[in-house]
Design an enzyme around this catalytic site. Structure first.
Site, PDB file in Angstrom:
ATOM      1  N   ASP A 148     -35.686  19.140  30.777  1.00 41.73           N
ATOM      2  CA  ASP A 148     -36.094  20.362  30.067  1.00 41.73           C
ATOM      3  C   ASP A 148     -37.520  20.746  30.419  1.00 41.73           C
ATOM      4  O   ASP A 148     -37.826  21.918  30.647  1.00 41.73           O
ATOM      5  CB  ASP A 148     -36.004  20.145  28.549  1.00 41.73           C
ATOM      6  CG  ASP A 148     -34.592  20.334  28.031  1.00 41.73           C
ATOM      7  OD1 ASP A 148     -33.742  20.765  28.819  1.00 41.73           O
ATOM      8  OD2 ASP A 148     -34.352  20.048  26.852  1.00 41.73           O
ATOM      9  N   LYS A 184     -33.634  22.462  16.064  1.00 42.79           N
ATOM     10  CA  LYS A 184     -32.966  22.962  17.273  1.00 42.79           C
ATOM     11  C   LYS A 184     -32.013  21.870  17.770  1.00 42.79           C
ATOM     12  O   LYS A 184     -32.433  20.900  18.387  1.00 42.79           O
ATOM     13  CB  LYS A 184     -33.984  23.325  18.350  1.00 42.79           C
ATOM     14  CG  LYS A 184     -33.372  23.965  19.581  1.00 42.79           C
ATOM     15  CD  LYS A 184     -34.452  24.377  20.574  1.00 42.79           C
ATOM     16  CE  LYS A 184     -33.844  25.052  21.786  1.00 42.79           C
ATOM     17  NZ  LYS A 184     -32.982  24.139  22.571  1.00 42.79           N
ATOM     18  N   ARG A 204     -21.245  30.497  25.159  1.00 39.32           N
ATOM     19  CA  ARG A 204     -22.284  31.488  25.451  1.00 39.32           C
ATOM     20  C   ARG A 204     -22.064  32.110  26.828  1.00 39.32           C
ATOM     21  O   ARG A 204     -22.245  33.296  27.021  1.00 39.32           O
ATOM     22  CB  ARG A 204     -23.665  30.847  25.397  1.00 39.32           C
ATOM     23  CG  ARG A 204     -24.761  31.810  25.854  1.00 39.32           C
ATOM     24  CD  ARG A 204     -26.062  31.089  26.099  1.00 39.32           C
ATOM     25  NE  ARG A 204     -26.778  30.851  24.865  1.00 39.32           N
ATOM     26  CZ  ARG A 204     -27.856  30.093  24.783  1.00 39.32           C
ATOM     27  NH1 ARG A 204     -28.304  29.470  25.841  1.00 39.32           N
ATOM     28  NH2 ARG A 204     -28.484  29.936  23.640  1.00 39.32           N
ATOM     29  N   GLU A 231     -23.794  25.808  16.862  1.00 39.42           N
ATOM     30  CA  GLU A 231     -23.955  24.777  17.886  1.00 39.42           C
ATOM     31  C   GLU A 231     -22.916  23.676  17.649  1.00 39.42           C
ATOM     32  O   GLU A 231     -22.741  23.207  16.523  1.00 39.42           O
ATOM     33  CB  GLU A 231     -25.364  24.187  17.805  1.00 39.42           C
ATOM     34  CG  GLU A 231     -25.858  23.576  19.072  1.00 39.42           C
ATOM     35  CD  GLU A 231     -26.415  24.595  20.063  1.00 39.42           C
ATOM     36  OE1 GLU A 231     -26.810  24.176  21.153  1.00 39.42           O
ATOM     37  OE2 GLU A 231     -26.447  25.806  19.746  1.00 39.42           O
ATOM     38  N   LYS A 240     -40.824  23.371  20.987  1.00 40.51           N
ATOM     39  CA  LYS A 240     -40.272  22.166  21.604  1.00 40.51           C
ATOM     40  C   LYS A 240     -41.050  20.916  21.203  1.00 40.51           C
ATOM     41  O   LYS A 240     -42.265  20.954  21.042  1.00 40.51           O
ATOM     42  CB  LYS A 240     -40.283  22.309  23.129  1.00 40.51           C
ATOM     43  CG  LYS A 240     -39.309  23.352  23.680  1.00 40.51           C
ATOM     44  CD  LYS A 240     -37.880  22.927  23.431  1.00 40.51           C
ATOM     45  CE  LYS A 240     -36.888  23.696  24.272  1.00 40.51           C
ATOM     46  NZ  LYS A 240     -36.812  23.271  25.654  1.00 40.51           N
ATOM     47  N   CYS A 253     -35.074  10.111  60.747  1.00 44.23           N
ATOM     48  CA  CYS A 253     -34.093  10.510  59.739  1.00 44.23           C
ATOM     49  C   CYS A 253     -33.149   9.349  59.437  1.00 44.23           C
ATOM     50  O   CYS A 253     -32.617   8.718  60.353  1.00 44.23           O
ATOM     51  CB  CYS A 253     -33.294  11.719  60.222  1.00 44.23           C
ATOM     52  SG  CYS A 253     -32.003  12.242  59.058  1.00 44.23           S
ATOM     53  N   CYS A 269     -36.039  16.903  58.737  1.00 43.68           N
ATOM     54  CA  CYS A 269     -35.274  16.564  59.932  1.00 43.68           C
ATOM     55  C   CYS A 269     -34.836  17.866  60.574  1.00 43.68           C
ATOM     56  O   CYS A 269     -34.179  18.693  59.938  1.00 43.68           O
ATOM     57  CB  CYS A 269     -34.053  15.720  59.558  1.00 43.68           C
ATOM     58  SG  CYS A 269     -32.888  15.509  60.920  1.00 43.68           S
ATOM     59  N   CYS A 274     -27.094  16.486  62.320  1.00 41.36           N
ATOM     60  CA  CYS A 274     -27.447  15.493  61.301  1.00 41.36           C
ATOM     61  C   CYS A 274     -26.316  15.459  60.269  1.00 41.36           C
ATOM     62  O   CYS A 274     -26.061  16.467  59.604  1.00 41.36           O
ATOM     63  CB  CYS A 274     -28.763  15.867  60.621  1.00 41.36           C
ATOM     64  SG  CYS A 274     -29.179  14.813  59.207  1.00 41.36           S
TER      65      CYS A 274
END
Length: 689
Positions: A40, A123, A144, A179, A319, A413, A431, A437
Site C-alpha cells: 500500500d 477502514k 466495485r 465491505e 492511513k 545475464c 540484458c 534471452c
C-alpha cells in the site's frame, strides 16, 4: 524517484507515462487478479508522485491518468453491472497535517466558520460491494470493478451468513454498500485447509475474500468464512436519512451488519483521539483495518462538496503507518523482465507481519543493495502496509553476523549468459539479448497475451511457461498456429498435465477471438520499451492504420529524417522514448514478426470517439468574489462539465465569469471581446448543460 521541484517538462512527461502504466498494472493485479504486486505504501507513494506532477504540469495530464480512474477494468467471466452512482475510492491522509488540510478544505469550499461534524469509522481491509433491493428483495450484488462498472456476484453474496435476502419497511428501490472481509483467525484456518488439500495458500485476508467472491461456483463461496459491514446507502442513502450516523442506525434496523466502532467527532481533537484509539487497538480487533475513514456527516453538505475525478471531496482515509518486522536475509535472486531489466529480489526467512507470512521482498535495483549495505545473512527491518510485498527499510547492524556475504552484481545475464549493459542514469542493469534471452522472451509473450494487450484468456503465467517448455511456442506468432500444431500432433495438448478438453477448446476459441484487435492494443502488445497504453494510443492516432504504421517504422530504420521529426514532435514522445522505438525496429526479427502478425490479424484502424457537451474543452476563467458559491466549488463544477479552468485571460479564453471586485482579468476580457457573464448567468448556464 526524481525531485519533483527540479524535474523538466520532458522528464515529467516521460515519468507520467511510466506512472500511468505502472499504476494501471498494479490496479489490475489488485482489483481483478486479487494479487497485489506492491505494498500500500509504495502504491500510495507512486500515486502521490503522479498527483504532484499533474499539479505542477496540468497541461501534461494524460487521458489514462490514474487520478481519473478507480480500480481496474473488470474481467469477462462475470456479467457486468453499471453503478448508478460511481463507487469511488478515497483520497489518503498520511499524518495529522493532511487531516487538518482536509478539514480546512471543507471550511473553505463551503465557506464555513465552524467545524462541521465528521463521522469516523475503521477502514476495513476487505472487498467493496454494492447490493440492490427491489421491493425489499435482494436482486443484484456487485463488486466495485472500475468504479463505474462492476461484476455481478449476486449468487455469491447470498451465501454470506446473515446477509439479508429480504427486508421490510424500505423504499421500492434500495442500495447498500459496504465491505466483505475474512477475520484473522478464519483466514489462518482457511489457509491451513488449503495447505492440507495441497492447494495454494492465500496471501492475506483481503485476497482470500476477493478470491472467494469471484468463484463461478457459489457453493465454493458458501464454504468460505465471509463476513460483511455496510457503511453507505449508495444512490438511495439520502432517501433514508439526512446524515451518516442516522443512515447507519436505519440500516441496522433493516437487519444489516454495521460496524459499531465509530465516532461522530465535533472537533479535530476528537478525530485524532479516535484515530489513536484504533491504531493502539488494531491488533486486538478480529479483522484487519488499515486506517480510519473520515466523512462529512451531513448529506446536504456532502452534496455541495461533490466529487473530483476519482474521489469524493467530503471524505478521506487516514492511513495507519506500516507495520515493521525483522527477519534474516537468506539470499538475493535476480529476475529478468520483458525489456531485459534485471531486478534483485530478497529471499527472506519467513516472518509473520500483521497476520501474513512474508518470505520475499523486492529490492528495486542494484544500487539499493549497495546504498543500504545489504549482505546475505544480515538481519533486516521490513515494512508492510497491509499487502503482500513488503519493503526492506534497512539493516540491524548491531546484529550483523561475522560470516555475512556481500552480493556481487552480475556481469552476465542469468538467463542467456550474455554480457549485461549498465545505464547509470536509469540506475538499472539490462540484458540486450532481446528475444534470444529465454527470460525476456517468456515475459514478452506474457505481455503480448495480457488483458490490456491481445487479451487472450486462458494463457496465464503457468500456461505460457508450459507451452514454451514443451516447445509448442517460442514467440507471439506461434500462439496463432497452436491449434494447427495440436491437430497434427500425436501428443495432444488436452492429454497433457494441467490441461483438459474444455480448457483447450476455450483457449483456441479465445485465441481466434483475439485476432480482431485495435491498433493501439496491437502496438502496446509489441512490448516496446516505454510504450505503454497511452503512448501506444499516441502512435495509433498519428499513423491511423497498421499498414501506415509498419511502413513508417520501416522508413525509421533507414534514418528517414521526416519520420524521425514527426515522432519527435509527438506530445509524449521525447528523445529517450524515440531512441527506444528506433532500437526496437532496428532489430530485423521484430519487423519480420510484426509483418507476419499483420498477415493473420485483423488490426482495426484507429478511431477516436468523445462525448461532447456545450462546455467540453471550453476555457473558462473565474475572477472576482462570487456571491453565493466559493471559487473552488465553481471551478469543480466547470471541470465536471468538461471545461478547462484557466487562471489568466488570453485570446484562447472562451468565457469569463466575473464576480464582485473583478479587476484586471475583467478588463482584459473586455479588450479581447471575450464573452463575460456573472454568477447568476453561470448558475443558469450549468443548470441547462
Amino acid at each position: 524517484m526524481q525531485n519533483i521541484d527540479l524535474i523538466s517538462e520532458e522528464e515529467a512527461q516521460k515519468l507520467l507515462e511510466e506512472l500511468a502504466d505502472k499504476i494501471a498494472a498494479y490496479n489490475h493485479a489488485y482489483y481483478i487478479e486479487d494479487n497485489p504486486l506492491v505494498s500500500d505504501s509504495e502504491y500510495d507513494q507512486l500515486f502521490n508522485t503522479n498527483l504532484k506532477l499533474e499539479q505542477k504540469f496540468p497541461h501534461l495530464i494524460l487521458e489514462n491518468s490514474p487520478s481519473k480512474k478507480v480500480g481496474a477494468k473488470i474481467a469477462n467471466k462475470f456479467a457486468k453491472v453499471t453503478h448508478q452512482v460511481p463507487m469511488l475510492s478515497l483520497s489518503n491522509a498520511f499524518d495529522e497535517q493532511d487531516v487538518r488540510d482536509f478539514v480546512d478544505r471543507i471550511k473553505i469550499f463551503l465557506r464555513l466558520n465552524e467545524f462541521a461534524p465528521i463521522f469516523c469509522e475503521p477502514k476495513i481491509d476487505g472487498v467493496s460491494f454494492s447490493a440492490v433491493y427491489k421491493h425489499g428483495v435482494l436482486t443484484t450484488g456487485a463488486t466495485r470493478g472500475d468504479g463505474y462498472v462492476g461484476e455481478d456476484i449476486t449468487a455469491n453474496i447470498k451465501t454470506i451468513k446473515n446477509f439479508p435476502h429480504k427486508i421490510d419497511n424500505v423504499p421500492e428501490f434500495l442500495e447498500v454498500r459496504g465491505e466483505i472481509y475474512i477475520e484473522k483467525q478464519d483466514f489462518l484456518n482457511l489457509n491451513k485447509e488449503q495447505e492440507e488439500q495441497g492447494k495454494d495458500k492465500f496471501a492475506n485476508p483481503r485476497n482470500a475474500a476477493a478470491g472467494s467472491l469471484r468463484q463461478l461456483d457459489s457453493s465454493i463461496t458458501a464454504k468460505r468464512p465471509l463476513k460483511y459491514f455496510v457503511y453507505s446507502g449508495g444512490v438511495t442513502e439520502q432517501n433514508l436519512a439526512s446524515s451518516q450516523d442516522q443512515l447507519l442506525t436505519k440500516l441496522k434496523e433493516c437487519g444489516f451488519n454495521i460496524n459499531e466502532i465509530s465516532k461522530l467527532a465535533s472537533s479535530e481533537e476528537e478525530i485524532f483521539a479516535f484515530y489513536e484509539y484504533l491504531k493502539t487497538n488494531r491488533e486486538n480487533l478480529p479483522y484487519e483495518i488499515d486506517g480510519v475513514v473520515y466523512k462529512l456527516n451531513d448529506f446536504a453538505l456532502q452534496n455541495r462538496m461533490g466529487f473530483i475525478a476519482r474521489n469524493p471531496r467530503f471524505a478521506t482515509a487516514h492511513k495507519f503507518p506500516a507495520i515493521i518486522g525483522q527477519t534474516k536475509l537468506l539470499s538475493i535472486t535476480v529476475q529478468v523482465g520483458r525489456t531485459g531489466t534485471l531486478t534483485p529480489v530478497a529471499e527472506l526467512e519467513p516472518i509473520e507481519i500483521g497476520g501474513v507470512t512474508v518470505s520475499r521482498a523486492t529490492l528495486h535495483n542494484f544500487q539499493e543493495i549497495a546504498r543500504k549495505d545489504l549482505r546475505i545473512k544480515d538481519y533486516v527491518f521490513l515494512q508492510r502496509a497491509g499487502d503482500v510485498i513488503p519493503k526492506i527499510m534497512g539493516v540491524d547492524f548491531d546484529k550483523r553476523p561475522n560470516d555475512t556475504e556481500t552480493f556481487d552484481t552480475p556481469l552476465f545475464c542469468l538467463s542467456c549468459n550474455s554480457k549485461l549493459h549498465y545505464t547509470p542514469e536509469d540506475i538499472i542493469i539490462r540484458c540486450d539479448n532481446g528475444l534470444n534471452c529465454p527470460a525476456q522472451n517468456y515475459e514478452r509473450i506474457r505481455h503480448f497475451v495480457s488483458k490490456n494487450a491481445m487479451d487472450i484468456e486462458g494463457l496465464g503465467r503457468k500456461q505460457v511457461e508450459f507451452l514454451i517448455d514443451k516447445g509448442l511456442i517460442s514467440n507471439p506468432l506461434d500462439i496463432f498456429f497452436l491449434k494447427e500444431k495440436n491437430d497434427s500432433s500425436l501428443a495432444k495438448l488436452e492429454n497433457m498435465d494441467g490441461w483438459g478438453k474444455k480448457s483447450v477448446e476455450n483457449l483456441f476459441k479465445n485465441i481466434e477471438k483475439s485476432k480482431n484487435v485495435s491498433l493501439p492494443r496491437f502496438i502496446y502488445a509489441l512490448g516496446i520499451r516505454h510504450i505503454g497504453e497511452q503512448n501506444a494510443k499516441l502512435l495509433a492516432r498519428e499513423f491511423g492504420s497498421y499498414n501506415n504504421f509498419i511502413a513508417q517504422m520501416e522508413l525509421l530504420r533507414t534514418n528517414e529524417p521526416d519520420i524521425y521529426q514527426k515522432l519527435n514532435n509527438l506530445e509524449g514522445i521525447g528523445d529517450k522514448i524515440l531512441v527506444d522505438i528506433i532500437d526496437f525496429f532496428d532489430v530485423k526479427e521484430n519487423i519480420e514478426l510484426i509483418k507476419k502478425l499483420g498477415e493473420i490479424l485483423n488490426i482495426e484502424d484507429y478511431k477516436e470517439t468523445r462525448e461532447q457537451s456545450s462546455l467540453t474543452d471550453k476555457i473558462v476563467v473565474f475572477t472576482g468574489s462570487l456571491p453565493t458559491i466559493s471559487r473552488a466549488e465553481a471551478k469543480a463544477t466547470a471541470e465536471k462539465l468538461g471545461a478547462k479552468v484557466a487562471v489568466g485571460v488570453s485570446s484562447n479564453t472562451d468565457l469569463v465569469v466575473a464576480g464582485v471586485d473583478a479587476g484586471s482579468k475583467l478588463k482584459k476580457a473586455k479588450e479581447l471581446n471575450i464573452k463575460i457573464i456573472d454568477e447568476e448567468e453561470w448558475l443558469t448556464l450549468i443548470k441547462n448543460v
